[in-house]
Design an enzyme around this catalytic site. Sequence first.
Site, short mmCIF file in Angstrom:
data_model
loop_
_atom_site.label_atom_id
_atom_site.label_comp_id
_atom_site.label_asym_id
_atom_site.label_seq_id
_atom_site.Cartn_x
_atom_site.Cartn_y
_atom_site.Cartn_z
N ASP A 1 -6.74 3.40 -9.30
CA ASP A 1 -5.97 4.35 -10.10
C ASP A 1 -6.73 4.48 -11.42
O ASP A 1 -6.96 3.48 -12.12
CB ASP A 1 -4.56 3.80 -10.39
CG ASP A 1 -3.68 3.78 -9.14
OD1 ASP A 1 -4.13 4.26 -8.09
OD2 ASP A 1 -2.55 3.27 -9.22
N HIS B 1 -20.38 10.24 11.32
CA HIS B 1 -21.10 10.56 10.08
C HIS B 1 -22.02 9.39 9.71
O HIS B 1 -21.55 8.43 9.09
CB HIS B 1 -20.10 10.78 8.94
CG HIS B 1 -19.38 12.08 9.04
ND1 HIS B 1 -19.83 13.23 8.45
CD2 HIS B 1 -18.26 12.43 9.71
CE1 HIS B 1 -19.03 14.23 8.73
NE2 HIS B 1 -18.06 13.76 9.50
N CYS C 1 -21.55 15.78 13.09
CA CYS C 1 -20.14 16.18 13.20
C CYS C 1 -20.02 17.66 13.58
O CYS C 1 -20.39 18.03 14.69
CB CYS C 1 -19.39 15.83 11.91
SG CYS C 1 -17.60 15.95 12.12
N ASP D 1 4.78 9.49 -3.01
CA ASP D 1 5.29 8.47 -3.94
C ASP D 1 6.80 8.38 -3.79
O ASP D 1 7.55 8.93 -4.62
CB ASP D 1 4.94 8.86 -5.39
CG ASP D 1 3.44 9.01 -5.62
OD1 ASP D 1 2.68 8.12 -5.22
OD2 ASP D 1 3.03 10.04 -6.19
O1 1PR Z 1 0.42 14.47 -8.21
O2 1PR Z 1 -1.51 15.46 -7.02
O3 1PR Z 1 -1.65 14.98 -9.45
O4 1PR Z 1 -1.64 13.15 -7.78
C1 1PR Z 1 -1.47 12.05 -8.62
C2 1PR Z 1 -1.78 10.83 -7.84
O5 1PR Z 1 -1.74 9.72 -8.74
C3 1PR Z 1 -0.80 10.54 -6.73
O6 1PR Z 1 -1.50 10.14 -5.57
C4 1PR Z 1 0.04 9.36 -7.25
O7 1PR Z 1 0.33 8.45 -6.19
C5 1PR Z 1 -0.91 8.71 -8.23
N1 1PR Z 1 -0.20 8.11 -9.38
C6 1PR Z 1 0.38 8.79 -10.39
N2 1PR Z 1 0.87 7.90 -11.28
C7 1PR Z 1 0.61 6.67 -10.83
C8 1PR Z 1 0.94 5.40 -11.49
O8 1PR Z 1 0.70 4.32 -10.98
N3 1PR Z 1 1.53 5.50 -12.68
N4 1PR Z 1 -0.52 5.80 -8.88
C9 1PR Z 1 -0.07 6.81 -9.63
C10 1PR Z 1 -0.01 5.53 -7.72
C11 1PR Z 1 -0.17 3.95 -6.10
C12 1PR Z 1 -1.35 3.49 -5.38
C13 1PR Z 1 -1.61 2.04 -5.70
C14 1PR Z 1 -0.91 1.30 -4.63
C15 1PR Z 1 -1.42 -0.05 -4.34
N5 1PR Z 1 -0.52 4.32 -7.42
O9 1PR Z 1 -2.44 4.25 -5.57
O10 1PR Z 1 -2.94 1.86 -5.79
O11 1PR Z 1 0.48 1.26 -4.94
O12 1PR Z 1 -1.17 -0.90 -5.39
P1 1PR Z 1 -1.01 -2.47 -5.16
O13 1PR Z 1 -1.86 -2.83 -4.00
O14 1PR Z 1 -1.51 -3.09 -6.42
O15 1PR Z 1 0.44 -2.71 -4.94
P2 1PR Z 1 -1.05 14.57 -8.14
#
Ligand code: 1PR
Length: 552
Positions: free
Chosen positions: A245, A198, A86, A405
């Site tokens: 997550d 890569h 790269c 989000d």
């Molecule tokens: O704000 O920089 O500290 O980052 C926190 C990160 O954590 C962000 O990317 C935020 O999207 C994520 N996050 C925070 N709380 C939650 C929660 O679920 N309570 N998760 C969360 C967000 C969304 C996706 C999920 C998809 C697909 N989750 O990551 O995996 O929606 O899900 P599905 O296929 O089951 O529908 P910071």
Amino acid sequence: MSDSVSEGLYLLDYGAGNVRSVFNAVEALGHKISLISHPSDFDKAKKIIFPGVGSFGHAIESMKKKNLIQPLLEYIKSNRPLFGICVGMQVLFEGSQESDSPGLAIFPGTVTKFNDSSKPVPHIGWTTPVLVQELPESLSSIKSHLTTDSFYYFVHSYAVPYIENHKNLYTVNTVTKYHDETFISSICSNNIFATQFHPEKSGKSGLNLLDFFIKHFQPINTFPSPKFFSNITSQPSSRVIACMDVRSNDQGDLVVTKGDQYDVRESSQNNQVRNLGKPVELAKRYYLEGADEVTFLNITSFRNIPLNDTPMLDILKEASKSVFVPMTVGGGIRAISNPQTGENWSPVQVADAYFLAGADKISIGSDAVYSAEKFIKNNLTKDGSSSIEQISFVYGSQAVVVSIDPRRVYVDNPSSTKHHAIQTSIKGPNNESYCWFQCTVNGGREGRDIDVVELATSIQILGAGEILLNSIDKDGSNSGFDLELISLVKSSVSIPVIASSGAGNPSHFYDAINIAKADAVLAAGIFHRNEVSISESKQYLASKNINVRPAI
Ligand code: 1PR
């Protein structure tokens, strides 16, 4: 692997980038590799791997600071083999549009930026290199690694353009097509083998190529007369990403959890955090099933100091030993101060810790919203203070993902809001026909006065290289992606957009790619619960003529 093969194998560590990935890939092949971190180490080297992550200028300046440029040039002159990866390939050219710093000028030519008016830039994804030159006998076995069945992972905004019949093309090994531009994807000249892709992140194909270099590559002093093949058909593929997550459960263990509209507690089980598995085990499973990338989001890091969250760093370190596709990590990437100890960390220091632990990209959530708000307030002026600007300066924009989000806010009439509103086919609770998408922070807990178009366009200008587009309304619903949201964001930016939230079956992936034009699709719940596998998803997409890297 015998020690004699590994003896004298070195990795050039100039302190800017993720050398752990290459290190782990080489070790997984059974070889030993040592780090060159001091000029005198070059004398002991018989073969060197020169990985590059980040920007051209930063790579050159870091090497200068460590006095590595002169010894590297002498090493190359001594005809011992070098594998540039790269940016490690790009710096071998005379210069780059990315920086004023001159390159090492081993090869003539300048690295130029992809034109983003007709395609997403950076180029992120898996594609095939196309052999354009008859290779010498000693390299014939490399051909098997460079067939149109071998997909490699590319992540870059700059490349060396391929100019047909250019007199210097005797160095070109393969080229790759990215939409309307064809660039040099690997070169092979005397003692140098170098790739724009890569190999350490390209699954089995990449590991085979590294193994070939380590075991068999020898300097080639005579090249056959150029004989070019001009059938350049490779095209980027759509990526399928598995997302985990991660947070502590009530027993204090880090687990993969899954929200339903971001609520990760199970009401039927005493409000316990849902536990869907162990992060490293799941990551390995997804790699073996053919995931093109894996993502870890530390979803509660806004509550604590992520650098004290060593279990998250341990997860990355452990996963990077057996996951040879790109890994993204998000959660808590921002400037941090610890009131108890008075310690301060810059966003780059926080990102450094994640990159050193094995991440290839970092994902910024809440802090990107605050940065965009400030950028808009300052009349769209960049002042260098945001985590996005600082991290992309060091690691390149391709390493900086912004995770958004958003949630729908319904209105009767688009003129009743200052925000970008669309007409929607999903009516609101009071039968409203319009909505805008409000950005949130702290895991969806707090809505902000900024919409998804304002955020996406601002973070692109600040230097983000990709968007991970979630949807609070669709998260965990299995009802399909929010196609209106994805189309809106896709039409607002030129950086790649990953569709996330709501996947319930493979046809949802097809719709996100085909209708909403997403560059990649991401899912969590359906993969964790074994409802659909990654390989099934890819087979389905391939049957619908979507170009995907076949699952291994
Ligand atoms: O704000 O920089 O500290 O980052 C926190 C990160 O954590 C962000 O990317 C935020 O999207 C994520 N996050 C925070 N709380 C939650 C929660 O679920 N309570 N998760 C969360 C967000 C969304 C996706 C999920 C998809 C697909 N989750 O990551 O995996 O929606 O899900 P599905 O296929 O089951 O529908 P910071």
